[in-house]
Scaffold this active site. Sequence first.
Site, PDB file in Angstrom:
ATOM      1  N   LEU A  33       0.808  -1.239   0.000  1.00 42.06           N
ATOM      2  CA  LEU A  33       0.000   0.000   0.000  1.00 42.06           C
ATOM      3  C   LEU A  33       0.834   1.278   0.000  1.00 42.06           C
ATOM      4  O   LEU A  33       0.328   2.342   0.322  1.00 42.06           O
ATOM      5  CB  LEU A  33      -0.994   0.025   1.171  1.00 42.06           C
ATOM      6  CG  LEU A  33      -2.050  -1.088   1.188  1.00 42.06           C
ATOM      7  CD1 LEU A  33      -3.007  -0.912   2.368  1.00 42.06           C
ATOM      8  CD2 LEU A  33      -2.854  -1.120  -0.117  1.00 42.06           C
ATOM      9  N   TYR A 141      14.733   2.315 -14.715  1.00 39.86           N
ATOM     10  CA  TYR A 141      13.461   1.585 -14.671  1.00 39.86           C
ATOM     11  C   TYR A 141      13.487   0.433 -15.680  1.00 39.86           C
ATOM     12  O   TYR A 141      13.272  -0.740 -15.332  1.00 39.86           O
ATOM     13  CB  TYR A 141      12.302   2.548 -14.945  1.00 39.86           C
ATOM     14  CG  TYR A 141      10.982   1.858 -15.194  1.00 39.86           C
ATOM     15  CD1 TYR A 141      10.492   0.920 -14.303  1.00 39.86           C
ATOM     16  CD2 TYR A 141      10.231   2.148 -16.338  1.00 39.86           C
ATOM     17  CE1 TYR A 141       9.281   0.276 -14.533  1.00 39.86           C
ATOM     18  CE2 TYR A 141       9.023   1.515 -16.577  1.00 39.86           C
ATOM     19  CZ  TYR A 141       8.559   0.573 -15.679  1.00 39.86           C
ATOM     20  OH  TYR A 141       7.370  -0.065 -15.918  1.00 39.86           O
ATOM     21  N   ASN A 170       1.907   1.901 -23.134  1.00 39.73           N
ATOM     22  CA  ASN A 170       1.366   2.838 -22.139  1.00 39.73           C
ATOM     23  C   ASN A 170      -0.044   2.471 -21.698  1.00 39.73           C
ATOM     24  O   ASN A 170      -1.002   2.691 -22.435  1.00 39.73           O
ATOM     25  CB  ASN A 170       1.412   4.259 -22.695  1.00 39.73           C
ATOM     26  CG  ASN A 170       2.832   4.793 -22.694  1.00 39.73           C
ATOM     27  OD1 ASN A 170       3.714   4.214 -23.324  1.00 39.73           O
ATOM     28  ND2 ASN A 170       3.059   5.862 -21.961  1.00 39.73           N
TER      29      ASN A 170
HETATM   30  N1  UDP Z   1       4.298  13.719 -20.556  1.00 34.67           N
HETATM   31  C1  UDP Z   1       4.086  15.076 -20.686  1.00 34.67           C
HETATM   32  N2  UDP Z   1       3.470  15.742 -19.655  1.00 34.67           N
HETATM   33  C2  UDP Z   1       3.038  15.102 -18.519  1.00 34.67           C
HETATM   34  C3  UDP Z   1       3.258  13.705 -18.409  1.00 34.67           C
HETATM   35  C4  UDP Z   1       3.893  13.045 -19.448  1.00 34.67           C
HETATM   36  O1  UDP Z   1       4.454  15.695 -21.687  1.00 34.67           O
HETATM   37  O2  UDP Z   1       2.494  15.752 -17.617  1.00 34.67           O
HETATM   38  C5  UDP Z   1       4.911  12.977 -21.682  1.00 34.67           C
HETATM   39  C6  UDP Z   1       6.140  12.173 -21.308  1.00 34.67           C
HETATM   40  O3  UDP Z   1       7.298  12.955 -21.397  1.00 34.67           O
HETATM   41  C7  UDP Z   1       6.078  11.042 -22.339  1.00 34.67           C
HETATM   42  C8  UDP Z   1       4.590  10.828 -22.586  1.00 34.67           C
HETATM   43  O4  UDP Z   1       3.956  12.039 -22.128  1.00 34.67           O
HETATM   44  O5  UDP Z   1       6.647  11.459 -23.555  1.00 34.67           O
HETATM   45  C9  UDP Z   1       4.005   9.673 -21.794  1.00 34.67           C
HETATM   46  O6  UDP Z   1       4.449   9.802 -20.459  1.00 34.67           O
HETATM   47  P1  UDP Z   1       3.847   8.941 -19.275  1.00 34.67           P
HETATM   48  O7  UDP Z   1       4.537   9.413 -18.013  1.00 34.67           O
HETATM   49  O8  UDP Z   1       2.370   8.995 -19.298  1.00 34.67           O
HETATM   50  O9  UDP Z   1       4.263   7.454 -19.606  1.00 34.67           O
HETATM   51  P2  UDP Z   1       5.713   6.791 -19.936  1.00 34.67           P
HETATM   52  O10 UDP Z   1       5.798   6.768 -21.427  1.00 34.67           O
HETATM   53  O11 UDP Z   1       6.770   7.601 -19.262  1.00 34.67           O
HETATM   54  O12 UDP Z   1       5.578   5.431 -19.353  1.00 34.67           O
END
Ligand code: UDP
Length: 323
Positions: A33, A141, A170
């Site tokens: 949690l 990661y 995603n």
């Molecule tokens: N991103 C963004 N603004 C936000 C969150 C994410 O521009 O507030 C971009 C991020 O840089 C990536 C894409 O959106 O290119 C997807 O990011 P997310 O964190 O959702 O998933 P990830 O691909 O990192 O697992």
Amino acid sequence: MKILVVGGAGYIGSVCGELLLDEDHEVAVFDNLTEGHRRAVDPRAKFTQGDLADRNQIETALSSIRPDAVMHFAASALVAESMCDPSKYFRNNISNGLNLLDAMVATRVNRIVFSSTCAIFGPPDRLPIDEAAPARPINPYGESKLAFEKILRWYGQIYGLSFVSLRYFNAAGASEKFGEDHRLETHLIPNVLKVALGQKPHVEIYGADYETSDGTCIRDYIHIVDLARAHILALGTAKSEFYNLGTGGGASVREVIDACRKVTGRKIEIAEKPRRPGDPPRLIASSKKIKDDLGWRPQFQSLDTIIESAWKWHQKFPSGYGD
Ligand code: UDP
């Protein structure tokens, strides 16, 4: 089957638990949690609060529950955080995960479905990314998940552990009951929807200077329910395999924001910011292998449908799980 869902109080684990229960499987959830929420555990599931950092806790849970299989979602999963705190990622995702595997070997639980990620690949040479693509992660990661995949292979060979590793692209959207609520929200879609709800003034775009059609990063958004269905199919195979899991479509950050504007009918302000470290410009999955092998078919292909389900959930639970 009786399934132990480790990390079952988190976003993806909660929806997998729900679908398993809907299909009359028996579900037990093990979660510390820290990221998960007690309210995200379906009331039909048996819940144990425990931490993989303590091998005894997971071994005791496995001995008393005696599941047919484990689904393992318990991990740290933020690219940007992993670039600042790699130790957390190697500890949680590798070392604590090993406690789970060793406890499984000790209690003779022989089957695991593992939550992996497209971050194991890094920037691809070609798209879509299939399972033959070279794994060259560019953040801790992805590195930690790749290391765990390698460990799975060795445990398969040495102890006969049978596994399926699903590399998600995603995950997005929600079921009727469960959705995305991270204590620190860094994901794109929930952040955009928070702006639509009036909880944030604008959404930040991390990098508008990528070599993509509109300068922003492209991702393959897959509906959480389609993802969960893949886990259930994975339980039904005796093979040990690695599968990429996405819809094969790509959407840029700007396209996601535009789709959110359309679905919500709300004004969504943006602010362009520098690139976020560790982000590859384009990630799109080939899911041909899981389609061919397991007959997986995504039911929610369109970005609008995915966002509609997320929007419905966020409107119903504007403060998420409230903890
Ligand atoms: N991103 C963004 N603004 C936000 C969150 C994410 O521009 O507030 C971009 C991020 O840089 C990536 C894409 O959106 O290119 C997807 O990011 P997310 O964190 O959702 O998933 P990830 O691909 O990192 O697992």
